[in-house]
Design a protein around this motif. Structure first.
Motif, PDB file in Angstrom:
ATOM      1  N   ALA A 192      -9.247  33.784 106.347  1.00 37.45           N
ATOM      2  CA  ALA A 192      -8.828  34.392 107.613  1.00 37.45           C
ATOM      3  C   ALA A 192     -10.011  34.814 108.475  1.00 37.45           C
ATOM      4  CB  ALA A 192      -7.935  35.600 107.340  1.00 37.45           C
ATOM      5  N   GLU A 193     -11.168  35.011 107.819  1.00 35.75           N
ATOM      6  CA  GLU A 193     -12.350  35.504 108.532  1.00 35.75           C
ATOM      7  C   GLU A 193     -13.584  35.221 107.696  1.00 35.75           C
ATOM      8  OE1 GLU A 193     -14.026  39.826 110.262  1.00 35.75           O
ATOM      9  OE2 GLU A 193     -12.040  39.650 109.343  1.00 35.75           O
ATOM     10  N   VAL A 194     -14.693  34.851 108.354  1.00 38.62           N
ATOM     11  CA  VAL A 194     -15.925  34.601 107.616  1.00 38.62           C
ATOM     12  C   VAL A 194     -17.109  34.687 108.576  1.00 38.62           C
ATOM     13  CG1 VAL A 194     -15.846  32.081 107.938  1.00 38.62           C
ATOM     14  CG2 VAL A 194     -17.033  33.030 105.949  1.00 38.62           C
ATOM     15  N   TYR A 195     -18.249  35.101 108.046  1.00 34.57           N
ATOM     16  CA  TYR A 195     -19.467  35.205 108.857  1.00 34.57           C
ATOM     17  C   TYR A 195     -20.244  33.895 108.782  1.00 34.57           C
ATOM     18  CZ  TYR A 195     -23.680  37.099 110.986  1.00 34.57           C
ATOM     19  OH  TYR A 195     -24.745  37.323 111.831  1.00 34.57           O
ATOM     20  N   LEU A 196     -20.740  33.462 109.922  1.00 36.67           N
ATOM     21  CA  LEU A 196     -21.539  32.246 109.997  1.00 36.67           C
ATOM     22  C   LEU A 196     -22.975  32.587 110.351  1.00 36.67           C
ATOM     23  CD1 LEU A 196     -21.817  29.147 110.010  1.00 36.67           C
ATOM     24  CD2 LEU A 196     -21.101  29.171 112.415  1.00 36.67           C
ATOM     25  N   SER A 197     -23.896  32.271 109.442  1.00 41.19           N
ATOM     26  CA  SER A 197     -25.330  32.450 109.689  1.00 41.19           C
ATOM     27  C   SER A 197     -25.963  31.089 109.925  1.00 41.19           C
ATOM     28  CB  SER A 197     -26.001  33.131 108.493  1.00 41.19           C
ATOM     29  OG  SER A 197     -26.106  32.220 107.409  1.00 41.19           O
ATOM     30  N   LYS A 198     -27.241  31.063 110.197  1.00 37.46           N
ATOM     31  CA  LYS A 198     -27.921  29.786 110.430  1.00 37.46           C
ATOM     32  C   LYS A 198     -27.988  28.938 109.165  1.00 37.46           C
ATOM     33  CE  LYS A 198     -30.429  31.131 114.544  1.00 37.46           C
ATOM     34  NZ  LYS A 198     -31.698  31.141 115.302  1.00 37.46           N
ATOM     35  N   ALA A 199     -27.813  29.566 108.018  1.00 39.57           N
ATOM     36  CA  ALA A 199     -27.800  28.836 106.750  1.00 39.57           C
ATOM     37  C   ALA A 199     -26.417  28.281 106.425  1.00 39.57           C
ATOM     38  CB  ALA A 199     -28.265  29.743 105.618  1.00 39.57           C
ATOM     39  N   PHE A 252     -21.850  29.181 106.344  1.00 41.81           N
ATOM     40  CA  PHE A 252     -20.835  30.212 106.173  1.00 41.81           C
ATOM     41  C   PHE A 252     -21.075  31.034 104.909  1.00 41.81           C
ATOM     42  CE2 PHE A 252     -18.455  27.248 108.894  1.00 41.81           C
ATOM     43  CZ  PHE A 252     -17.903  28.133 109.810  1.00 41.81           C
ATOM     44  N   ALA A 253     -20.741  32.313 104.969  1.00 40.73           N
ATOM     45  CA  ALA A 253     -20.757  33.160 103.776  1.00 40.73           C
ATOM     46  C   ALA A 253     -19.750  32.610 102.766  1.00 40.73           C
ATOM     47  CB  ALA A 253     -20.408  34.596 104.148  1.00 40.73           C
ATOM     48  N   SER A 254     -20.072  32.711 101.497  1.00 37.96           N
ATOM     49  CA  SER A 254     -19.196  32.247 100.410  1.00 37.96           C
ATOM     50  C   SER A 254     -18.940  30.746 100.469  1.00 37.96           C
ATOM     51  CB  SER A 254     -17.861  33.006 100.419  1.00 37.96           C
ATOM     52  OG  SER A 254     -18.077  34.395 100.288  1.00 37.96           O
ATOM     53  N   ASP A 298     -29.399  21.864 109.675  1.00 39.96           N
ATOM     54  CA  ASP A 298     -28.819  20.871 110.587  1.00 39.96           C
ATOM     55  C   ASP A 298     -27.385  20.506 110.223  1.00 39.96           C
ATOM     56  OD1 ASP A 298     -31.170  20.770 111.979  1.00 39.96           O
ATOM     57  OD2 ASP A 298     -31.828  18.836 111.196  1.00 39.96           O
ATOM     58  N   ARG A 299     -26.965  20.906 109.022  1.00 40.85           N
ATOM     59  CA  ARG A 299     -25.609  20.589 108.547  1.00 40.85           C
ATOM     60  C   ARG A 299     -24.926  21.861 108.049  1.00 40.85           C
ATOM     61  NH1 ARG A 299     -27.237  15.567 104.687  1.00 40.85           N
ATOM     62  NH2 ARG A 299     -28.866  17.057 104.147  1.00 40.85           N
ATOM     63  N   ALA A 300     -25.061  22.911 108.826  1.00 39.72           N
ATOM     64  CA  ALA A 300     -24.546  24.217 108.419  1.00 39.72           C
ATOM     65  C   ALA A 300     -23.030  24.314 108.532  1.00 39.72           C
ATOM     66  CB  ALA A 300     -25.192  25.318 109.260  1.00 39.72           C
TER      67      ALA A 300
END
Length: 212
Positions: free
Chosen positions: A33-40, A42-44, A57-59
């Protein structure tokens, strides 16, 4: 661009048994339902083979929902999202509609199209459809990747907005066609290598073609 986020998916590598062989893969993602996206990325979320998958480049991996109906009709089999291990399943963002270098707002994050997906046999194994990989390559309906320009939180009902389009010569579909089916098209490959947003992986593949 009128695009809709159908599903948001993440998952860590797990152990699978395919054709009596044990393999590690992160293709089996789950709806969130929700997730944080960093430059590396998605979390988990993760990849099993870091040499062949992942990286800045393929995050973010996208697969168009429009293709589900096509493959279900062709193979007579129901496919459950995310059958292709994608992070985001969308409508209105097919390979034909999106161009390398497109910058997109996804919830709080900003992401940039970098390359088409180069699929592997895991897609066929995961779905139990042996010809699926070959058909994806034949049609160039591979899905594609983004790098993250601005990090942020993503909700399952996040809005998607095209912020910038820097060129309209090389869609993901066109890039796939060149990479998979038109490797003799040196002029097009040289033009694609001039695209600033092009991923290092595709840049390497095209340079190898030129070197031959």
């Amino acid at each position: 661009m009128k695009a809709t986020l159908i599903q948001l998916n993440v998952g860590e590598p797990k152990e699978y048994v395919w054709k009596d062989q044990v393999e590690q893969s992160a293709i089996g993602k789950s709806k969130v339902a929700e997730v944080y996206l960093s430059k590396a990325g998605f979390a988990s979320d993760g990849v099993a083979n870091t040499k062949a998958h992942g990286g800045p480049d393929r995050a973010v991996c996208l697969y168009p929902y429009e293709h589900y109906t096509l493959w279900e009709k062709e193979f007579g089999q129901r496919l459950s999202i995310p059958a292709f291990g994608e992070n985001i399943t969308t409508v209105g963002m097919t390979e034909k509609e999106m161009y390398i270098g497109d910058v997109v707002q996804l919830g709080e994050a900003v992401i940039e199209v970098t390359q088409g997906r180069v699929p592997c046999s895991t897609i066929s194994k995961h779905n139990g459809i042996n010809p699926l990989l070959n058909r994806i390559v034949e049609t160039s309906l591979t899905g594609y990747f983004f790098r993250v320009i601005e990090e942020g939180n993503i909700l399952a009902d996040a809005k998607i907005k095209l912020l910038d389009r820097v060129q309209e010569n090389y869609s993901i579909l066109r890039g796939n066609q060149i990479l998979f089916h038109e490797q003799e098209n040196i002029a097009a490959i040289e033009e694609m290598l001039q695209l600033k947003a092009l991923s290092d992986e595709w840049r390497g593949r095209f340079n190898k073609i030129l070197a031959r």
